[in-house]
Design a protein around this motif. Structure first.
Motif, PDB file in Angstrom:
ATOM      1  N   TRP A 187      64.460 -79.570  -3.147  1.00  0.00           N
ATOM      2  CA  TRP A 187      63.880 -78.395  -3.576  1.00  0.00           C
ATOM      3  C   TRP A 187      63.462 -78.291  -5.122  1.00  0.00           C
ATOM      4  N   LEU A 188      64.831 -78.453  -5.720  1.00  0.00           N
ATOM      5  CA  LEU A 188      64.682 -78.519  -7.403  1.00  0.00           C
ATOM      6  C   LEU A 188      63.801 -79.373  -7.871  1.00  0.00           C
ATOM      7  N   ALA A 189      63.638 -80.598  -7.181  1.00  0.00           N
ATOM      8  CA  ALA A 189      62.777 -81.510  -7.921  1.00  0.00           C
ATOM      9  C   ALA A 189      61.056 -80.891  -7.536  1.00  0.00           C
ATOM     10  N   LEU A 190      60.974 -80.033  -6.587  1.00  0.00           N
ATOM     11  CA  LEU A 190      59.581 -79.565  -6.175  1.00  0.00           C
ATOM     12  C   LEU A 190      59.146 -78.684  -7.536  1.00  0.00           C
ATOM     13  N   CYS A 191      59.865 -78.018  -8.212  1.00  0.00           N
ATOM     14  CA  CYS A 191      59.667 -77.201  -9.168  1.00  0.00           C
ATOM     15  C   CYS A 191      58.922 -77.813 -10.232  1.00  0.00           C
ATOM     16  N   ALA A 247      69.945 -71.583   6.065  1.00  0.00           N
ATOM     17  CA  ALA A 247      69.778 -71.318   4.386  1.00  0.00           C
ATOM     18  C   ALA A 247      68.831 -72.739   3.949  1.00  0.00           C
ATOM     19  N   THR A 248      69.559 -73.768   4.315  1.00  0.00           N
ATOM     20  CA  THR A 248      69.040 -75.024   3.788  1.00  0.00           C
ATOM     21  C   THR A 248      67.412 -75.296   4.375  1.00  0.00           C
ATOM     22  N   ALA A 249      67.012 -74.838   5.433  1.00  0.00           N
ATOM     23  CA  ALA A 249      65.733 -74.945   5.940  1.00  0.00           C
ATOM     24  C   ALA A 249      64.823 -73.897   5.066  1.00  0.00           C
ATOM     25  N   ALA A 250      65.541 -72.841   4.719  1.00  0.00           N
ATOM     26  CA  ALA A 250      64.573 -71.749   4.277  1.00  0.00           C
ATOM     27  C   ALA A 250      64.537 -72.025   2.725  1.00  0.00           C
ATOM     28  N   VAL A 251      65.473 -72.755   1.885  1.00  0.00           N
ATOM     29  CA  VAL A 251      65.260 -73.152   0.640  1.00  0.00           C
ATOM     30  C   VAL A 251      64.173 -74.350   0.436  1.00  0.00           C
ATOM     31  N   THR A 252      64.202 -75.085   1.582  1.00  0.00           N
ATOM     32  CA  THR A 252      63.265 -76.182   1.510  1.00  0.00           C
ATOM     33  C   THR A 252      61.954 -75.666   1.858  1.00  0.00           C
ATOM     34  N   LEU A 253      61.558 -74.766   2.928  1.00  0.00           N
ATOM     35  CA  LEU A 253      60.196 -73.951   3.149  1.00  0.00           C
ATOM     36  C   LEU A 253      59.692 -73.327   1.914  1.00  0.00           C
ATOM     37  N   THR A 254      60.625 -72.650   1.160  1.00  0.00           N
ATOM     38  CA  THR A 254      60.309 -71.723   0.369  1.00  0.00           C
ATOM     39  C   THR A 254      59.420 -72.441  -0.909  1.00  0.00           C
ATOM     40  N   GLY A 255      60.421 -73.565  -1.340  1.00  0.00           N
ATOM     41  CA  GLY A 255      59.820 -74.526  -2.214  1.00  0.00           C
ATOM     42  C   GLY A 255      58.450 -75.259  -1.840  1.00  0.00           C
ATOM     43  N   LEU A 267      55.251 -66.175 -12.947  1.00  0.00           N
ATOM     44  CA  LEU A 267      55.817 -67.240 -11.868  1.00  0.00           C
ATOM     45  C   LEU A 267      56.714 -68.313 -12.402  1.00  0.00           C
ATOM     46  N   LEU A 268      56.605 -68.762 -13.691  1.00  0.00           N
ATOM     47  CA  LEU A 268      57.464 -69.669 -14.246  1.00  0.00           C
ATOM     48  C   LEU A 268      58.865 -68.740 -14.410  1.00  0.00           C
ATOM     49  N   VAL A 269      58.995 -67.672 -14.551  1.00  0.00           N
ATOM     50  CA  VAL A 269      60.185 -66.821 -14.952  1.00  0.00           C
ATOM     51  C   VAL A 269      60.961 -66.863 -13.340  1.00  0.00           C
ATOM     52  N   LYS A 270      59.874 -66.597 -12.247  1.00  0.00           N
ATOM     53  CA  LYS A 270      60.630 -66.521 -11.109  1.00  0.00           C
ATOM     54  C   LYS A 270      60.899 -67.905 -10.639  1.00  0.00           C
ATOM     55  N   VAL A 271      60.371 -68.873 -10.959  1.00  0.00           N
ATOM     56  CA  VAL A 271      60.750 -70.349 -10.625  1.00  0.00           C
ATOM     57  C   VAL A 271      62.143 -70.542 -11.252  1.00  0.00           C
ATOM     58  N   ALA A 272      62.330 -69.899 -12.421  1.00  0.00           N
ATOM     59  CA  ALA A 272      63.378 -70.468 -13.228  1.00  0.00           C
ATOM     60  C   ALA A 272      64.803 -69.655 -12.444  1.00  0.00           C
ATOM     61  N   LEU A 273      64.458 -68.457 -12.162  1.00  0.00           N
ATOM     62  CA  LEU A 273      65.438 -67.714 -11.365  1.00  0.00           C
ATOM     63  C   LEU A 273      65.758 -68.268 -10.111  1.00  0.00           C
ATOM     64  N   VAL A 274      64.955 -68.748  -9.409  1.00  0.00           N
ATOM     65  CA  VAL A 274      65.194 -69.467  -8.160  1.00  0.00           C
ATOM     66  C   VAL A 274      66.014 -70.742  -8.366  1.00  0.00           C
ATOM     67  N   ALA A 275      65.579 -71.401  -9.157  1.00  0.00           N
ATOM     68  CA  ALA A 275      66.377 -72.607  -9.572  1.00  0.00           C
ATOM     69  C   ALA A 275      67.653 -72.478  -9.767  1.00  0.00           C
ATOM     70  N   VAL A 276      67.972 -71.094 -10.401  1.00  0.00           N
ATOM     71  CA  VAL A 276      69.340 -70.941 -10.954  1.00  0.00           C
ATOM     72  C   VAL A 276      70.187 -70.573  -9.336  1.00  0.00           C
ATOM     73  N   VAL A 277      69.523 -69.842  -8.340  1.00  0.00           N
ATOM     74  CA  VAL A 277      70.120 -69.570  -7.482  1.00  0.00           C
ATOM     75  C   VAL A 277      70.343 -70.486  -6.466  1.00  0.00           C
ATOM     76  N   LEU A 332      71.206 -62.535  -8.454  1.00  0.00           N
ATOM     77  CA  LEU A 332      69.990 -63.314  -8.931  1.00  0.00           C
ATOM     78  C   LEU A 332      69.024 -63.061  -8.035  1.00  0.00           C
ATOM     79  N   MET A 333      69.163 -62.783  -6.749  1.00  0.00           N
ATOM     80  CA  MET A 333      68.246 -62.639  -5.770  1.00  0.00           C
ATOM     81  C   MET A 333      67.541 -61.202  -6.138  1.00  0.00           C
ATOM     82  N   VAL A 334      68.247 -59.992  -6.439  1.00  0.00           N
ATOM     83  CA  VAL A 334      67.438 -58.949  -6.897  1.00  0.00           C
ATOM     84  C   VAL A 334      66.697 -59.047  -8.105  1.00  0.00           C
TER      85      VAL A 334
END
Length: 509
Positions: free
Chosen positions: A9-13, A413-421, A447-457, A493-495
C-alpha cells in the motif's frame, strides 16, 4: 503477511504519480467552455444576448449574472434552455455601445460555486435601426478559436419551464459560510466513518463483556447524532451560498429551492436518513460465546451459533474486582436488515458530494468511491474503537484482551488498508486532469497532505504488526502498554486524516 500488504500500500502512494503521468485528461470538472461574446471581444452592433456554455448543468448562486457598464449596473434576466448546461443572459435593453463586464457565479452539480468575469466592448454599427450584428470570431473561454454567434436573439427569453430570473446585486461574505460548511463536513464525514467502521468492528472483531457492547452502542448512537448535526451545518452553509446574504439567507425559500436542484441535496437527504437509521437500527445485543481455536500464535475464541432473543443473553456467574461481569460475549445486530439499509444510505450519500459528482468515467468513479468509503470506514472506525476499548479496559483495571483483538482485527484492517490505497489512486486519476494539478491546485495540495498522514498511519500499523503484536504473549504488561500507545497514536492521526478529508471535498481542482 499483513506487513507485506502494508508495504504494498505504501508503494501505491508514489504510484499515483506514475499512473497520472500516463492518464489522459478526463475533462471531468465543471468549467465554462464557451461564452459569446467572448472575453475581450469587440462586437460591432447591438448585443441582446450573452450565452454561457458549461461542461455540465449548473445552477446560478446568489450573485447569479450581473452586468455592468463602466461600473454602472445593467438589469438582466437569465434562463436556460437545456437544464443548466447553457445559460442565456438578456439585458433589459440591447447593448449598443460601451465596455461591459458580466460577473457570473454558477454552482456545479456538486454545489461548488464557480465564478468569473467576462469583459467585451460593443461598438455602435452604422446601420439602420433593427439591423442584426454578429460578433467577430474570437477566442472562447478556454483560449480556443471559436465562431461568432448572432448577437440579437428575441428581445425577451422564450417561455421555458426551467427559466431562472436573477436579481441579486451583492455577493455574500463567504468566510463564515466556508467555516460552517467545513465543520459540518468534518462532523458528518467523520461520524459516518466512525459509525460504520465501529459497527463492522463490533460485529466481526469484538469479543468482550456487556460493558464493551454498551460502549459500542453509545459510540454508534453518538455517531448518528453527530451525522445529523453535520448535515444541518452543511445544509446551512450550502443554502447560504445560493442565498447570497451570508448564513442569515440560508433559510430563504429561494436559496433552499436552488440548492434542491443540485445532486448534493439528495446526498444530504440520504445522509440524514442514515443518521436516523443509526439511532433506530444501531441497536446491538450480546451473544454468548464458547470454545477456542488457534489463529497463528494466539488462541482466539470461537463464536457459538445461538438463537436470537429479545433480551441480552448474558447472565455471567461471576464478576471481577471492579464489579464488571466477566462472561465473554460478542455483539450482534438486533435489526440486521434495517442496519444494512442504513449503512447503504450513509455510504451512498458520498456519491452525491464532492468532486466525484462530476468526475468521469462514472462507473469507475462510483465503484472506487464506494470501495474507498467502506474501506476507510473499516480502517478508521476500527482503529479508533479499538483504542477506546483498550484504554477503557485499562482504566477499569480489567484484562484488555489486546492480543486477541489485534489478531482478529488484522485481517479486516489489512484488507481495508489495501483497498483504501487502490480506490484512492483510482479516484485521483479520475478527478485530476494532469499530474501537475497535484501541486498547482488546492485539491491536489490537500490530497498530498492527506496521503502523507495516511502513510504515517500505515507505518504505525506496520510497527504494530512487526514489533508490538509478536510480543503480546509476554506475561508482562509492557507489550499491552506499547500497543495502547501506538493505537492511540493511530487514533490521533486518524482525526487529522478526517479533517483533511473534509477540506479536500471543498478544495478546488
Amino acid at each position: 503477511m499483513a506487513r507485506w500488504v502494508l508495504l504494498v500500500w505504501l508503494a501505491l502512494c508514489p504510484a499515483v504519480f506514475v499512473v497520472l503521468g500516463f492518464a489522459s485528461p478526463a475533462a471531468a470538472h465543471f468549467k465554462l467552455l464557451k461564452v459569446v461574446p467572448a472575453d475581450g471581444a469587440r462586437v460591432d452592433g447591438a448585443v441582446a444576448e450573452i450565452r454561457l456554455t458549461f461542461s455540465a448543468p449548473g445552477t446560478p448562486t446568489a450573485a447569479g449574472f450581473r452586468l455592468s457598464r463602466d461600473g454602472a449596473a445593467v438589469p438582466v434576466t437569465s434562463h436556460t434552455p437545456d437544464g443548466g448546461r447553457t445559460w442565456l443572459v438578456h439585458p433589459s435593453t440591447a447593448l449598443t455601445g460601451g465596455k461591459f463586464t458580466l460577473r457570473w457565479s454558477v454552482a456545479a452539480p456538486d454545489a461548488h460555486p464557480l465564478t468569473g468575469d467576462v469583459t467585451f466592448t460593443v461598438v455602435p454599427a452604422a446601420a439602420p435601426p433593427g439591423a442584426t450584428a454578429t460578433p467577430r470570431p474570437t477566442a472562447d473561454a478556454q483560449g480556443h478559436a471559436g465562431h461568432g454567434v448572432p448577437g440579437v436573439p428575441p428581445a425577451s427569453p422564450p417561455a421555458h419551464s426551467g427559466a431562472h430570473a436573477v436579481g441579486h446585486t451583492a455577493d455574500a461574505d463567504q468566510g463564515p459560510v466556508r467555516l460552517v460548511g467545513t465543520a459540518g463536513r468534518w462532523l458528518s464525514y467523520g461520524a459516518i466513518l466512525l459509525g460504520v467502521g465501529g459497527l463492522v468492528f463490533a460485529l466481526t472483531t469484538l469479543v468482550g463483556t456487556r460493558s464493551d457492547i454498551r460502549l459500542v452502542q453509545a459510540w454508534v448512537r453518538a455517531a448518528g447524532l453527530t451525522v445529523a448535526a453535520g448535515v444541518v451545518l452543511e445544509l446551512a452553509a450550502l443554502a447560504a451560498v445560493f442565498g447570497g446574504g451570508g448564513l442569515a439567507s440560508a433559510v430563504s425559500v429561494q436559496a433552499l429551492t436552488a440548492l434542491g436542484r443540485t445532486p448534493v441535496a439528495a446526498g444530504l437527504g440520504l445522509r440524514f436518513a442514515g443518521a436516523a437509521g443509526l439511532l433506530v437500527a444501531g441497536s446491538l445485543e450480546a451473544a454468548l460465546i464458547r470454545g477456542r481455536h488457534a489463529v497463528g500464535r494466539h488462541a482466539v475464541t470461537t463464536v457459538a451459533a445461538i438463537p436470537t432473543a429479545p433480551r441480552p443473553l448474558v447472565v455471567p456467574p461471576a464478576a471481577d474486582a471492579s464489579g464488571e461481569q466477566t462472561q465473554r460475549v460478542r455483539a450482534r445486530a438486533v435489526r440486521p436488515v434495517l442496519l444494512g439499509v442504513t449503512v447503504a444510505l450513509l455510504v451512498g450519500s458520498f456519491l452525491f458530494d464532492g468532486h466525484t459528482v462530476t468526475a468521469r468515467p462514472r462507473a469507475i468513479v462510483v465503484a472506487a468511491d464506494v470501495a474507498h468509503t467502506v474501506a476507510a470506514s473499516v480502517w478508521v472506525g476500527g482503529v479508533l474503537l479499538l483504542a477506546a476499548l483498550l484504554l477503557g479496559r485499562a482504566r477499569r483495571g480489567v484484562p484488555t484482551g489486546a492480543a486477541e483483538m489485534a489478531v482478529r482485527f488484522s485481517v479486516p484492517a489489512t484488507a481495508a488498508v489495501t483497498l483504501t490505497g487502490v480506490a484512492g489512486a483510482a479516484l485521483t486519476v479520475a478527478i485530476l486532469d494532469r499530474p501537475a494539478h497535484l501541486v498547482s491546485t488546492g485539491w491536489g495540495q490537500v490530497l498530498l497532505v492527506k496521503v502523507a498522514l495516511v502513510a504515517v498511519v500505515a507505518l504505525v500499523g506496520l510497527h504494530n504488526s512487526r514489533r508490538v503484536v509478536p510480543r503480546l504473549d509476554d506475561p508482562t504488561p509492557d507489550g499491552m502498554r506499547r500497543l495502547r500507545r501506538t493505537v492511540l497514536a493511530e487514533a490521533v492521526l486518524m482525526v487529522a486524516v478526517l479533517l483533511t478529508t473534509a477540506i479536500l471535498v471543498n478544495a478546488g481542482t
